[in-house]
Design an enzyme around this catalytic site. Structure first.
Site, PDB file in Angstrom:
ATOM      1  N   ASP A  82      40.136  49.041  59.132  1.00 36.14           N
ATOM      2  CA  ASP A  82      41.446  49.113  59.769  1.00 36.14           C
ATOM      3  C   ASP A  82      41.300  49.800  61.127  1.00 36.14           C
ATOM      4  OD1 ASP A  82      40.966  51.707  58.987  1.00 36.14           O
ATOM      5  OD2 ASP A  82      42.410  51.680  57.346  1.00 36.14           O
TER       6      ASP A  82
ATOM      7  N   ASP B 255      37.575  54.199  61.181  1.00 37.55           N
ATOM      8  CA  ASP B 255      36.787  54.672  60.030  1.00 37.55           C
ATOM      9  C   ASP B 255      36.241  53.538  59.181  1.00 37.55           C
ATOM     10  OD1 ASP B 255      39.506  54.176  58.963  1.00 37.55           O
ATOM     11  OD2 ASP B 255      38.664  54.984  57.112  1.00 37.55           O
TER      12      ASP B 255
ATOM     13  N   TYR C 121      43.275  60.124  53.263  1.00 35.05           N
ATOM     14  CA  TYR C 121      42.203  61.125  53.273  1.00 35.05           C
ATOM     15  C   TYR C 121      42.770  62.506  52.940  1.00 35.05           C
ATOM     16  CZ  TYR C 121      39.072  57.613  55.190  1.00 35.05           C
ATOM     17  OH  TYR C 121      38.292  56.489  55.355  1.00 35.05           O
TER      18      TYR C 121
ATOM     19  N   GLU D 211      35.030  46.726  51.418  1.00 35.15           N
ATOM     20  CA  GLU D 211      35.299  47.475  52.644  1.00 35.15           C
ATOM     21  C   GLU D 211      34.158  48.447  52.897  1.00 35.15           C
ATOM     22  OE1 GLU D 211      39.039  49.494  54.976  1.00 35.15           O
ATOM     23  OE2 GLU D 211      38.965  49.724  52.810  1.00 35.15           O
TER      24      GLU D 211
END
Length: 542
Positions: free
Chosen positions: A104, A101, A253, A502
């Site tokens: 990572d 995603d 999430y 990120e």
């Protein structure tokens, strides 16, 4: 995504002051103002401030950086190599493939499915524009890499594998995906441990993708639709939040909005894919109890789908795709009212509340990865602008009606900010323009490529030797949209500043459609300046 994903929290940051209404432009008449705005748009395009075709190309390249599994022969991002080749092995299922995603190496099902839905929606709306830019093949490949994985993950009608990897242990390590030593435990939802939100979003993504592949790969399209229908039935029959069944995902999430928005979302995409009235009836019958006509929302994201549901329902109303009875029209009108609330909030034209903006005009929802909300807002503004133009409607805000040109101009302004029209002169689309983030918070990009150095780099070795380096990343994650600046338009290009540096797949996916539309208009102005100018004036003076 690193640490707790605060984008999933219900309250917005109080970092920024609430932006007041913009100062009005003063002209002698409305028609004169509209003509002025039209020529302003044309001039901005003609000036060639940004190469939107290049932005489109780079945005699609990004998804190749995020691939998990065995990479294909035509892989263009050559600093990546095969990874996650034993995913699902411990559970006796093949879960190789899909996308990481962010920076990572966990494969999170909910944001991955939303990414594919948005890529598919971009192709559905702007297929011709993407094809004209020579990027349709890459767009289809990006979608199929995700849907191939979803087919694997949906191992039986009422079983869907939700996650591969463990966010907690994954974040203890700083490794290339090719060297992973962290847990690849897989987690699923089923009848005993339901996840209607995950099942619904995955159904939506596969239904939308089935539309994309209908003309070019009919067998694959039918297969996707079959899975989408099964997943919707599963999610609707066995209701529950997926983060209650897969508790380990809560820190990353969490499904704050619940699952009802995803069920409405899935039903609408299945109606688009099948034209079966039972799916429309589901959306209408559950409009009130599921919050579709109750929630007034100011964000659209991997978690909160209501604005997307409301805009799609509005399109059905404008297209007349409903029974011509008063009750159905009344409910769709209520959906449209909520859709317009979202858009007016984005445009700063609500008299009660509006989305905050930075001093330079960037929409600001939250300080953690704010660009995800900017990209989704830009996409919804763009598509709704087209819906209004085709139906000859206007947007009704508290401050008065708004033409489709205003919606598109706002989408372009936000997109141009992302591409470098901002106080930092920074492109937040990595690899685009002369100045962009070079220390993106991304494990694979920050360590020497596995193709160049196949020597194993251990869990802590990556932190010791690579994470803290002040040098730019050895590999560029081209097309990634990072979290972006703070509420004062300030940005720190620091690998440890993961709230800003990120990037996530769902940041870039909605911009594919926006870049395609902007690229097409830019090309028309360059090739047919007089025709395009006449067209713009004609639509403006209607």
């Amino acid at each position: 995504m690193e640490e707790e994903n605060t984008a999933a929290t219900a309250s917005t940051t109080q970092c920024c002051r609430r932006a007041g209404p913009p100062k009005p432009l003063r002209y002698s008449g409305k028609r004169r103002l509209l003509i002025f705005l039209t020529f302003s748009v044309l001039w901005n395009f003609a000036a060639g401030a940004f190469d939107y075709a290049d932005a489109l190309s780079k945005s699609l390249l990004y998804f190749e950086s995020q691939r998990s599994g065995r990479l294909p022969y035509n892989q263009r991002v050559n600093w990546r190599d095969h990874s996650g080749l034993t995913d699902g092995l411990e559970q006796g299922v093949d879960l190789v493939g899909g996308y990481y995603d962010a920076g990572d190496h966990v494969k999170f099902g909910l944001p991955m499915a939303f990414t594919i839905t948005m890529l598919s929606w971009s192709v559905i709306e702007y297929r011709q524009e993407i094809e004209a830019a020579g990027e349709l093949g890459h767009a289809l490949e990006a979608i199929k890499w995700g849907t191939d994985y979803f087919i694997k993950a949906h191992t039986s009608p009422n079983v869907l594998w939700a996650e591969v990897g463990d966010g907690d242990t994954d974040h203890y390590c700083w490794q290339r995906p090719e060297d992973m030593t962290t847990s690849r435990q897989a987690y699923k939802i089923d009848e005993r441990k339901p996840g209607s939100d995950l099942a619904g979003e995955t159904a939506a993504s596969m239904a939308a993708a089935s539309i994309v592949f209908r003309k070019t790969n009919s067998h694959y399209s039918h297969l996707l639709l079959h899975h989408a229908q099964q997943l919707f039935e599963f999610g609707d029959k066995f209701r529950g939040k997926y983060d209650s069944s897969v508790g380990i995902v809560k820190s990353y999430y969490a499904s704050v909005s619940g699952y009802k928005d995803e069920l409405l979302w899935a039903a609408l995409w299945l109606y688009e894919a099948t034209d079966n009235p039972q799916y429309l009836e589901y959306v209408l019958n559950n409009a009130h109890s599921f919050g579709g006509i109750g929630w007034a929302i100011s964000e659209f994201s991997w978690d909160v789908k209501y604005a997307g549901v409301q805009l799609m329902a509005s399109k059905l109303l404008m297209q007349g795709r409903h029974n011509k009875n008063n009750e159905q029209a009344k409910i769709l009108e209520q959906y449209r009212s909520k859709a317009e609330y979202y858009l007016c909030t984005i445009l700063n034209k609500n008299n009660v509340s509006n989305v905050e903006r930075t001093p330079a005009g960037l929409l600001f929802i939250r300080q953690w990865n704010n660009m995800q909300y900017v990209s989704t807002a830009s996409f919804l503004l763009t598509v709704y602008s087209d819906y209004l133009r085709r139906s000859n409607h206007r947007l009704n805000c508290h401050t008065g009606p708004v033409d489709h040109e205003k919606l598109f101009a706002s989408a372009k302004q936000q997109t141009d900010y992302i591409l470098g029209s901002n106080p930092m002169n920074m492109s937040y689309l990595v690899g685009f323009g002369p100045n962009f983030p070079t220390r993106v918070h991304h494990r694979g990009a920050s360590i020497v490529s596995h193709r160049e150095n196949k020597g194993f780099i251990g869990c802590t070795q990556g932190y010791d030797n690579w994470y803290g380096r002040g040098d730019p990343n050895p590999n560029v994650v081209i097309g990634a949209v990072v979290g972006g600046p703070d509420c004062e338009d300030k940005f720190s290009d620091d690998r440890g500043n993961y709230m800003q540096t990120e990037a996530c797949t769902y940041n870039t996916a909605p911009l594919v459609g926006v870049f395609a539309k902007l690229s097409s208009l830019e090309h028309r102005i360059q090739v047919e300046p007089e025709t395009t100018r006449s067209y713009m004036l004609h639509t403006t003076n209607k």
